[in-house]
Design a protein around this motif. Sequence first.
Motif, PDB file in Angstrom:
ATOM      1  N   TYR A 246       1.152  10.479   6.134  1.00 44.26           N
ATOM      2  CA  TYR A 246       0.949  11.070   4.810  1.00 44.26           C
ATOM      3  C   TYR A 246      -0.416  11.753   4.723  1.00 44.26           C
ATOM      4  O   TYR A 246      -0.545  12.845   4.144  1.00 44.26           O
ATOM      5  CB  TYR A 246       1.085  10.009   3.725  1.00 44.26           C
ATOM      6  CG  TYR A 246       2.503   9.829   3.239  1.00 44.26           C
ATOM      7  CD1 TYR A 246       3.035  10.677   2.276  1.00 44.26           C
ATOM      8  CD2 TYR A 246       3.313   8.819   3.739  1.00 44.26           C
ATOM      9  CE1 TYR A 246       4.334  10.525   1.815  1.00 44.26           C
ATOM     10  CE2 TYR A 246       4.617   8.660   3.291  1.00 44.26           C
ATOM     11  CZ  TYR A 246       5.131   9.514   2.335  1.00 44.26           C
ATOM     12  OH  TYR A 246       6.422   9.360   1.899  1.00 44.26           O
ATOM     13  N   LEU A 247      -1.444  11.116   5.267  1.00 44.99           N
ATOM     14  CA  LEU A 247      -2.774  11.722   5.252  1.00 44.99           C
ATOM     15  C   LEU A 247      -2.767  13.041   6.016  1.00 44.99           C
ATOM     16  O   LEU A 247      -3.434  14.014   5.617  1.00 44.99           O
ATOM     17  CB  LEU A 247      -3.805  10.761   5.855  1.00 44.99           C
ATOM     18  CG  LEU A 247      -4.164   9.558   4.987  1.00 44.99           C
ATOM     19  CD1 LEU A 247      -4.981   8.559   5.787  1.00 44.99           C
ATOM     20  CD2 LEU A 247      -4.946   9.993   3.736  1.00 44.99           C
TER      21      LEU A 247
ATOM     22  N   TYR B 204       1.459   9.794  -5.100  1.00 43.99           N
ATOM     23  CA  TYR B 204       1.592  11.037  -4.323  1.00 43.99           C
ATOM     24  C   TYR B 204       2.700  11.929  -4.883  1.00 43.99           C
ATOM     25  O   TYR B 204       2.528  13.138  -5.044  1.00 43.99           O
ATOM     26  CB  TYR B 204       1.879  10.689  -2.863  1.00 43.99           C
ATOM     27  CG  TYR B 204       2.070  11.874  -1.955  1.00 43.99           C
ATOM     28  CD1 TYR B 204       0.976  12.620  -1.515  1.00 43.99           C
ATOM     29  CD2 TYR B 204       3.343  12.240  -1.507  1.00 43.99           C
ATOM     30  CE1 TYR B 204       1.150  13.702  -0.663  1.00 43.99           C
ATOM     31  CE2 TYR B 204       3.515  13.330  -0.665  1.00 43.99           C
ATOM     32  CZ  TYR B 204       2.420  14.052  -0.244  1.00 43.99           C
ATOM     33  OH  TYR B 204       2.597  15.136   0.592  1.00 43.99           O
TER      34      TYR B 204
ATOM     35  N   PHE C 256      -3.842   5.451   0.914  1.00 45.13           N
ATOM     36  CA  PHE C 256      -3.365   5.744   2.267  1.00 45.13           C
ATOM     37  C   PHE C 256      -4.484   5.545   3.290  1.00 45.13           C
ATOM     38  O   PHE C 256      -4.271   4.998   4.376  1.00 45.13           O
ATOM     39  CB  PHE C 256      -2.856   7.182   2.363  1.00 45.13           C
ATOM     40  CG  PHE C 256      -1.474   7.410   1.810  1.00 45.13           C
ATOM     41  CD1 PHE C 256      -0.428   6.552   2.111  1.00 45.13           C
ATOM     42  CD2 PHE C 256      -1.221   8.506   0.993  1.00 45.13           C
ATOM     43  CE1 PHE C 256       0.859   6.771   1.615  1.00 45.13           C
ATOM     44  CE2 PHE C 256       0.054   8.741   0.486  1.00 45.13           C
ATOM     45  CZ  PHE C 256       1.093   7.867   0.796  1.00 45.13           C
ATOM     46  N   THR C 257      -5.697   5.994   2.940  1.00 45.55           N
ATOM     47  CA  THR C 257      -6.831   5.873   3.867  1.00 45.55           C
ATOM     48  C   THR C 257      -7.171   4.414   4.127  1.00 45.55           C
ATOM     49  O   THR C 257      -7.432   4.018   5.281  1.00 45.55           O
ATOM     50  CB  THR C 257      -8.065   6.610   3.306  1.00 45.55           C
ATOM     51  OG1 THR C 257      -7.739   7.978   3.080  1.00 45.55           O
ATOM     52  CG2 THR C 257      -9.231   6.522   4.282  1.00 45.55           C
TER      53      THR C 257
ATOM     54  N   SER D  58      -1.080   8.845  13.932  1.00 43.69           N
ATOM     55  CA  SER D  58       0.200   8.324  13.467  1.00 43.69           C
ATOM     56  C   SER D  58       1.181   8.213  14.630  1.00 43.69           C
ATOM     57  O   SER D  58       1.884   7.200  14.778  1.00 43.69           O
ATOM     58  CB  SER D  58       0.769   9.238  12.381  1.00 43.69           C
ATOM     59  OG  SER D  58       2.023   8.775  11.930  1.00 43.69           O
TER      60      SER D  58
ATOM     61  N   ALA E 114       0.951   4.049  -3.042  1.00 43.33           N
ATOM     62  CA  ALA E 114       0.394   5.376  -2.779  1.00 43.33           C
ATOM     63  C   ALA E 114       1.449   6.459  -2.985  1.00 43.33           C
ATOM     64  O   ALA E 114       1.151   7.544  -3.513  1.00 43.33           O
ATOM     65  CB  ALA E 114      -0.158   5.434  -1.365  1.00 43.33           C
ATOM     66  N   GLN E 115       2.692   6.171  -2.598  1.00 48.81           N
ATOM     67  CA  GLN E 115       3.754   7.174  -2.729  1.00 48.81           C
ATOM     68  C   GLN E 115       4.098   7.445  -4.193  1.00 48.81           C
ATOM     69  O   GLN E 115       4.452   8.578  -4.553  1.00 48.81           O
ATOM     70  CB  GLN E 115       4.983   6.722  -1.959  1.00 48.81           C
ATOM     71  CG  GLN E 115       4.800   6.821  -0.450  1.00 48.81           C
ATOM     72  CD  GLN E 115       5.920   6.168   0.331  1.00 48.81           C
ATOM     73  OE1 GLN E 115       7.078   6.247  -0.054  1.00 48.81           O
ATOM     74  NE2 GLN E 115       5.584   5.505   1.421  1.00 48.81           N
TER      75      GLN E 115
ATOM     76  N   TYR F 216       0.818  -1.207   0.000  1.00 49.94           N
ATOM     77  CA  TYR F 216       0.000   0.000   0.000  1.00 49.94           C
ATOM     78  C   TYR F 216       0.855   1.261   0.000  1.00 49.94           C
ATOM     79  O   TYR F 216       0.622   2.183  -0.795  1.00 49.94           O
ATOM     80  CB  TYR F 216      -0.937   0.011   1.215  1.00 49.94           C
ATOM     81  CG  TYR F 216      -2.150  -0.868   1.081  1.00 49.94           C
ATOM     82  CD1 TYR F 216      -3.402  -0.321   0.853  1.00 49.94           C
ATOM     83  CD2 TYR F 216      -2.053  -2.247   1.202  1.00 49.94           C
ATOM     84  CE1 TYR F 216      -4.534  -1.119   0.743  1.00 49.94           C
ATOM     85  CE2 TYR F 216      -3.166  -3.061   1.085  1.00 49.94           C
ATOM     86  CZ  TYR F 216      -4.399  -2.496   0.860  1.00 49.94           C
ATOM     87  OH  TYR F 216      -5.504  -3.297   0.739  1.00 49.94           O
ATOM     88  N   GLY F 217       1.822   1.314   0.912  1.00 52.75           N
ATOM     89  CA  GLY F 217       2.639   2.513   1.046  1.00 52.75           C
ATOM     90  C   GLY F 217       3.380   2.896  -0.225  1.00 52.75           C
ATOM     91  O   GLY F 217       3.237   4.033  -0.714  1.00 52.75           O
TER      92      GLY F 217
ATOM     93  N   GLU G 222       2.555   5.078   8.947  1.00 54.47           N
ATOM     94  CA  GLU G 222       3.133   5.904   7.894  1.00 54.47           C
ATOM     95  C   GLU G 222       2.033   6.485   7.006  1.00 54.47           C
ATOM     96  O   GLU G 222       2.079   7.656   6.627  1.00 54.47           O
ATOM     97  CB  GLU G 222       4.109   5.089   7.044  1.00 54.47           C
ATOM     98  CG  GLU G 222       4.816   5.916   5.975  1.00 54.47           C
ATOM     99  CD  GLU G 222       5.765   5.096   5.131  1.00 54.47           C
ATOM    100  OE1 GLU G 222       6.888   5.568   4.882  1.00 54.47           O
ATOM    101  OE2 GLU G 222       5.391   3.973   4.726  1.00 54.47           O
ATOM    102  N   ALA G 223       1.025   5.660   6.676  1.00 54.58           N
ATOM    103  CA  ALA G 223      -0.097   6.146   5.875  1.00 54.58           C
ATOM    104  C   ALA G 223      -0.819   7.277   6.599  1.00 54.58           C
ATOM    105  O   ALA G 223      -1.229   8.270   5.982  1.00 54.58           O
ATOM    106  CB  ALA G 223      -1.057   5.001   5.572  1.00 54.58           C
TER     107      ALA G 223
END
Length: 320
Positions: A241-242, A210, A226-227, A266, A206-207, A202-203, A237-238
């Motif tokens: 970022y959020l 992003y 991220f959500t 977080s 998403a990055q 996921y991370g 970590e997600a």
Amino acid sequence: MANDEIKDLMEAAEQGDVIAQYNLAVSYQEGEGVEENPELAFKWFLKAAEQGDSDAQYQVATCYRMGEGVAENKNESINWLIKSAEQDNANAYYGLASCYDRGYGSIKADPAKAFELYVKSAELGQPQALNEIANCYQQGKGVERNIEKAVAFLSQAAEAGIAEAQHNLGYCYHKAVVVEQSYAMAAEWYGKAVEQGYQPAYGPLAQIYYYGKGGLSDIPRAVEIFTEAADEFDDAEAMYYLSTIYQMGRGVEKDPEKGMDWMIKSAQNGYPIALTFMGECFLDGLDGMPKDLNQAVQCFQAAAQQGERKAQQYLQQLKG
């Protein structure tokens, strides 16, 4: 499964039909047409296994290993794995390979033997074994280290649908390991792993969206991923970022309060950068946080223990 079908299955199983015995065991194992019952599942797997059904023998081994429907017994598990493997059952070879890989019951760890059995399992069609072969080549475990071969087997495992392999192949494209760097291919393989709910993918996926790597900028998609990671896995970590996304209003409506909520979550989940930020807030009374030196120190200490240099510097300054 209808009641009549279950009744017929039970009658056939009682009369010694090995296929019916196996299918009845699966019904009890999964609660299909009957109430889930691990003990009865084991009973019928065992009857089928005693008649020589290799899949049932593997299931009996699994029951003994997991303690499902019967008391856990490592050596009995090994014995049934061996019986199943003697009939070239791919899952049984994989199970034995895992035993030699880590050591289990009376079996001592033997990486070379584990590698040999993973290869046999893969040759018989067990896709997870392809992933383990890749790991062996990558780590030089039981075989000479060979990154090219590792990636080759990783590709086969990924194509076969193994989520971990899909993530790792995505990483290879992301970081140009053996293959030419391709953010598009990285996103494709990370995406396949995410579709299977594989958390580590996921991370990085998403990055990519992003930061717009390879021209793949898509902040709304990044926020969505991220959500999901934050909600499903408490991914710290997600959450961080959020927090930055909502505080800066990147691709979403700016919402400092929501951003701060994600920052707190977080930090509560141990993300070191978030802990350092919260330490600064408590130190100076920022972003609605009260001035609280003890809270600030606790945050800095938790971040510093994870190697966060900025937090370590704050602690040194506070000591001075």
